[in-house]
Design a protein around this motif. Structure first.
Motif, PDB file in Angstrom:
ATOM      1  N   GLU A  43       0.866  -1.183   0.000  1.00 50.37           N
ATOM      2  CA  GLU A  43       0.000   0.000   0.000  1.00 50.37           C
ATOM      3  C   GLU A  43       0.892   1.219   0.000  1.00 50.37           C
ATOM      4  O   GLU A  43       1.980   1.198   0.577  1.00 50.37           O
ATOM      5  N   LEU A  44       0.457   2.262  -0.656  1.00 48.75           N
ATOM      6  CA  LEU A  44       1.279   3.473  -0.717  1.00 48.75           C
ATOM      7  C   LEU A  44       1.459   4.087   0.659  1.00 48.75           C
ATOM      8  O   LEU A  44       0.557   4.033   1.499  1.00 48.75           O
ATOM      9  N   GLN A  45       2.630   4.677   0.886  1.00 49.30           N
ATOM     10  CA  GLN A  45       2.840   5.415   2.138  1.00 49.30           C
ATOM     11  C   GLN A  45       1.901   6.629   2.133  1.00 49.30           C
ATOM     12  O   GLN A  45       1.445   7.073   1.076  1.00 49.30           O
ATOM     13  N   PRO A  46       1.602   7.182   3.327  1.00 50.05           N
ATOM     14  CA  PRO A  46       0.520   8.163   3.439  1.00 50.05           C
ATOM     15  C   PRO A  46       0.604   9.368   2.497  1.00 50.05           C
ATOM     16  O   PRO A  46      -0.400   9.760   1.914  1.00 50.05           O
ATOM     17  N   GLU A  47       1.795   9.942   2.310  1.00 54.67           N
ATOM     18  CA  GLU A  47       1.875  11.141   1.459  1.00 54.67           C
ATOM     19  C   GLU A  47       1.537  10.814   0.002  1.00 54.67           C
ATOM     20  O   GLU A  47       0.799  11.550  -0.661  1.00 54.67           O
ATOM     21  N   HIS A  66      -0.247   8.268  -1.019  1.00 55.11           N
ATOM     22  CA  HIS A  66      -1.665   7.916  -1.009  1.00 55.11           C
ATOM     23  C   HIS A  66      -2.514   9.189  -1.140  1.00 55.11           C
ATOM     24  O   HIS A  66      -3.484   9.241  -1.910  1.00 55.11           O
ATOM     25  N   GLU A  67      -2.100  10.197  -0.407  1.00 57.75           N
ATOM     26  CA  GLU A  67      -2.823  11.471  -0.403  1.00 57.75           C
ATOM     27  C   GLU A  67      -2.765  12.152  -1.782  1.00 57.75           C
ATOM     28  O   GLU A  67      -3.755  12.712  -2.259  1.00 57.75           O
ATOM     29  N   VAL A  68      -1.601  12.083  -2.437  1.00 51.67           N
ATOM     30  CA  VAL A  68      -1.453  12.674  -3.778  1.00 51.67           C
ATOM     31  C   VAL A  68      -2.384  11.981  -4.768  1.00 51.67           C
ATOM     32  O   VAL A  68      -3.099  12.624  -5.543  1.00 51.67           O
ATOM     33  N   VAL A  69      -2.374  10.631  -4.749  1.00 51.87           N
ATOM     34  CA  VAL A  69      -3.247   9.869  -5.652  1.00 51.87           C
ATOM     35  C   VAL A  69      -4.716  10.202  -5.376  1.00 51.87           C
ATOM     36  O   VAL A  69      -5.496  10.475  -6.302  1.00 51.87           O
ATOM     37  N   ASP A  70      -5.084  10.203  -4.097  1.00 52.64           N
ATOM     38  CA  ASP A  70      -6.481  10.499  -3.737  1.00 52.64           C
ATOM     39  C   ASP A  70      -6.901  11.890  -4.218  1.00 52.64           C
ATOM     40  O   ASP A  70      -8.008  12.072  -4.724  1.00 52.64           O
ATOM     41  N   PRO A 104     -11.940  17.266 -25.088  1.00 57.78           N
ATOM     42  CA  PRO A 104     -11.268  18.463 -24.561  1.00 57.78           C
ATOM     43  C   PRO A 104     -10.831  18.331 -23.107  1.00 57.78           C
ATOM     44  O   PRO A 104      -9.871  18.969 -22.689  1.00 57.78           O
ATOM     45  N   LYS A 105     -11.532  17.483 -22.332  1.00 52.30           N
ATOM     46  CA  LYS A 105     -11.154  17.300 -20.922  1.00 52.30           C
ATOM     47  C   LYS A 105     -10.144  16.156 -20.788  1.00 52.30           C
ATOM     48  O   LYS A 105     -10.381  15.166 -20.100  1.00 52.30           O
ATOM     49  N   THR A 106      -9.030  16.301 -21.485  1.00 51.06           N
ATOM     50  CA  THR A 106      -7.942  15.318 -21.398  1.00 51.06           C
ATOM     51  C   THR A 106      -6.801  15.951 -20.615  1.00 51.06           C
ATOM     52  O   THR A 106      -6.378  17.069 -20.908  1.00 51.06           O
ATOM     53  N   TYR A 107      -6.301  15.223 -19.599  1.00 53.62           N
ATOM     54  CA  TYR A 107      -5.312  15.800 -18.682  1.00 53.62           C
ATOM     55  C   TYR A 107      -4.143  14.844 -18.460  1.00 53.62           C
ATOM     56  O   TYR A 107      -4.315  13.627 -18.430  1.00 53.62           O
ATOM     57  N   THR A 108      -2.966  15.426 -18.251  1.00 54.75           N
ATOM     58  CA  THR A 108      -1.816  14.671 -17.749  1.00 54.75           C
ATOM     59  C   THR A 108      -1.680  14.986 -16.259  1.00 54.75           C
ATOM     60  O   THR A 108      -2.341  15.887 -15.746  1.00 54.75           O
ATOM     61  N   LYS A 109      -0.791  14.280 -15.584  1.00 57.59           N
ATOM     62  CA  LYS A 109      -0.656  14.493 -14.133  1.00 57.59           C
ATOM     63  C   LYS A 109      -0.161  15.899 -13.811  1.00 57.59           C
ATOM     64  O   LYS A 109      -0.476  16.450 -12.778  1.00 57.59           O
ATOM     65  N   GLU A 110       0.609  16.487 -14.723  1.00 52.59           N
ATOM     66  CA  GLU A 110       1.109  17.848 -14.509  1.00 52.59           C
ATOM     67  C   GLU A 110      -0.049  18.826 -14.294  1.00 52.59           C
ATOM     68  O   GLU A 110       0.053  19.769 -13.502  1.00 52.59           O
ATOM     69  N   ALA A 111      -1.173  18.587 -14.993  1.00 54.74           N
ATOM     70  CA  ALA A 111      -2.303  19.518 -14.935  1.00 54.74           C
ATOM     71  C   ALA A 111      -3.146  19.358 -13.671  1.00 54.74           C
ATOM     72  O   ALA A 111      -3.806  20.297 -13.250  1.00 54.74           O
ATOM     73  N   ILE A 112      -3.121  18.184 -13.061  1.00 59.14           N
ATOM     74  CA  ILE A 112      -4.055  17.942 -11.950  1.00 59.14           C
ATOM     75  C   ILE A 112      -3.381  17.619 -10.614  1.00 59.14           C
ATOM     76  O   ILE A 112      -4.056  17.508  -9.599  1.00 59.14           O
ATOM     77  N   MET A 113      -2.069  17.496 -10.615  1.00 58.92           N
ATOM     78  CA  MET A 113      -1.380  17.232  -9.354  1.00 58.92           C
ATOM     79  C   MET A 113      -1.394  18.486  -8.479  1.00 58.92           C
ATOM     80  O   MET A 113      -1.215  19.591  -8.989  1.00 58.92           O
ATOM     81  N   TYR A 159      -1.563   3.741  -9.702  1.00 58.21           N
ATOM     82  CA  TYR A 159      -2.659   3.750  -8.731  1.00 58.21           C
ATOM     83  C   TYR A 159      -3.852   4.590  -9.206  1.00 58.21           C
ATOM     84  O   TYR A 159      -4.987   4.262  -8.895  1.00 58.21           O
ATOM     85  N   VAL A 160      -3.607   5.659  -9.994  1.00 60.97           N
ATOM     86  CA  VAL A 160      -4.737   6.383 -10.601  1.00 60.97           C
ATOM     87  C   VAL A 160      -5.440   5.474 -11.608  1.00 60.97           C
ATOM     88  O   VAL A 160      -6.673   5.422 -11.667  1.00 60.97           O
ATOM     89  N   SER A 161      -4.658   4.716 -12.388  1.00 65.52           N
ATOM     90  CA  SER A 161      -5.246   3.784 -13.361  1.00 65.52           C
ATOM     91  C   SER A 161      -6.060   2.693 -12.670  1.00 65.52           C
ATOM     92  O   SER A 161      -7.056   2.208 -13.215  1.00 65.52           O
ATOM     93  N   ALA A 162      -5.628   2.308 -11.474  1.00 64.44           N
ATOM     94  CA  ALA A 162      -6.364   1.282 -10.723  1.00 64.44           C
ATOM     95  C   ALA A 162      -7.671   1.831 -10.152  1.00 64.44           C
ATOM     96  O   ALA A 162      -8.605   1.080  -9.881  1.00 64.44           O
ATOM     97  N   GLU A 163      -7.755   3.164  -9.980  1.00 67.44           N
ATOM     98  CA  GLU A 163      -8.922   3.790  -9.346  1.00 67.44           C
ATOM     99  C   GLU A 163      -9.952   4.326 -10.342  1.00 67.44           C
ATOM    100  O   GLU A 163     -11.083   4.617  -9.969  1.00 67.44           O
ATOM    101  N   SER A 164      -9.575   4.492 -11.596  1.00 72.10           N
ATOM    102  CA  SER A 164     -10.478   5.123 -12.568  1.00 72.10           C
ATOM    103  C   SER A 164     -11.718   4.259 -12.805  1.00 72.10           C
ATOM    104  O   SER A 164     -11.728   3.066 -12.528  1.00 72.10           O
TER     105      SER A 164
END
Length: 333
Positions: A150-154, A156-160, A243-252, A272-277
């Motif tokens: 499981e991801l460490q807390p920080e 995990h928080e970024v992915v969430d 049009p609503k296509t994003y990379t991690k740079e845009a939403i992190m 982990y984002v791919s696992a949650e989509s």
């Protein structure tokens, strides 16, 4: 321990390499080998793709979760005791999804002679299909692959926070978003240029993914997350239709970019984002696809759509799901 294996004095050391899709398999093989030898498993470090890139396990994963998951399965220590010289540890390579027979024939004799081993896993093929009969090794592999990391807390928080942001951007489509594993540098590799015997491809570019998604009914308001790190002009054709296509740079989150962009952590976040989509589309076949599918099966997120150039829309569901032949199905039955 298996019933007929006594705890021995030796140690199994190993490293996690090449990204999270490999980590899942490497953990499973190391746990199975240590358990079958009655050896103590040493917590791995993590190696990056560049020489000298090295992290501690806790930089990415939760140590307490890992230690707790291994209770009653295999003994784990955080560090190799100082009395053990690394010069006396034999390097041993095992194939992914190593079997008890392979361990008995190829690993145990070296372990008995040397006392401790350093394990490396190689991947003769990307095989995440179910085996025939289920044995003790399978149940240990299930725990190691799907219950120990499981991801460490920080992190995990970024992915969430990224998942939450994507859901907010998707409020016009019930908060649902698609994750597409599409990395430009992978598309340019030789293995991506070829088609198989049936004319099907193993990789799809942004234009092909865009057309595929529209053909099977997703409208232009659909939110799409792409695993490519920074915006690349080759993604423009996807953004034209979605049009609503994003990379991690845009939403992190802005305060996390310095630490998590341009680093080995990027691929972990993508995984982990791919696992949650809500929907996952692998534009590239391989281990990332196979192990994201395993995580998704465990959480019931089985909308995994594989592009194809010929089949009817009903055939786009991943064969891992439609045939229920992914190894994960033997863990969650």
């Amino acid at each position: 321990m298996p019933d007929d294996v006594e705890q021995t004095q030796g140690f199994v050391t190993f490293a996690l390499t090449n990204g999270p899709e490999y980590h899942i398999s490497q953990i499973a093989d190391a746990v199975i080998v240590a358990r079958n030898l009655g050896a103590t498993l040493v917590m791995p470090d993590i190696r990056g793709s560049q020489p000298g890139d090295k992290w501690n396990f806790e930089d990415i994963y939760d140590v307490d979760v890992f230690m707790k998951s291994m209770e009653g399965v295999v003994r784990v220590v955080k560090d190799l005791p100082t009395r053990i010289s690394t010069r006396n540890i034999a390097a041993v390579k095992v194939p992914n999804r190593v079997t008890e027979d392979y361990i008995a024939e190829h690993v145990e004799p070296i372990y008995r002679t040397k006392g401790s081993i350093r394990l490396g896993t190689y991947f003769p093929s990307i095989n995440m299909r179910k085996a025939g009969k289920k044995g003790d090794t399978d149940s240990v592999a299930c725990l190691a692959m799907f219950g120990s990391l499981e991801l460490q807390p920080e992190m995990h928080e970024v992915v969430d926070s990224m998942v939450e942001r994507l859901r907010t951007l998707s409020r016009n489509s019930d908060g649902q978003f698609i994750a597409v594993d599409l990395r430009v540098e992978m598309l340019n590799k030789k293995g991506c240029q070829n088609s198989d015997i049936d004319g099907e491809k193993s990789c799809y570019n942004a234009q092909e993914i865009a057309v595929f998604l529209r053909q099977i009914g997703f409208d232009k308001d659909t939110t799409v997350y792409v695993t490519e790190s920074r915006w690349d002009s080759s993604l423009d054709s996807l953004k034209d239709l979605f049009p609503k296509t994003y990379t991690k740079e845009a939403i992190m989150p802005a305060d996390k970019k310095k630490k998590f962009l341009d680093s080995e952590f990027e691929k972990v976040i993508d995984f982990y984002v791919s696992a949650e989509s809500d929907v996952f589309v692998p534009a590239i076949s391989g281990l990332f696809y196979a192990n994201v599918v395993g995580k998704r099966i465990g959480s019931g997120k089985t909308r995994i759509l594989v592009p194809a150039t010929s089949a009817s829309a009903s055939n786009f569901l991943s064969p891992y799901v439609s045939n229920k032949n992914h190894f994960a199905y033997s863990c969650y039955c």
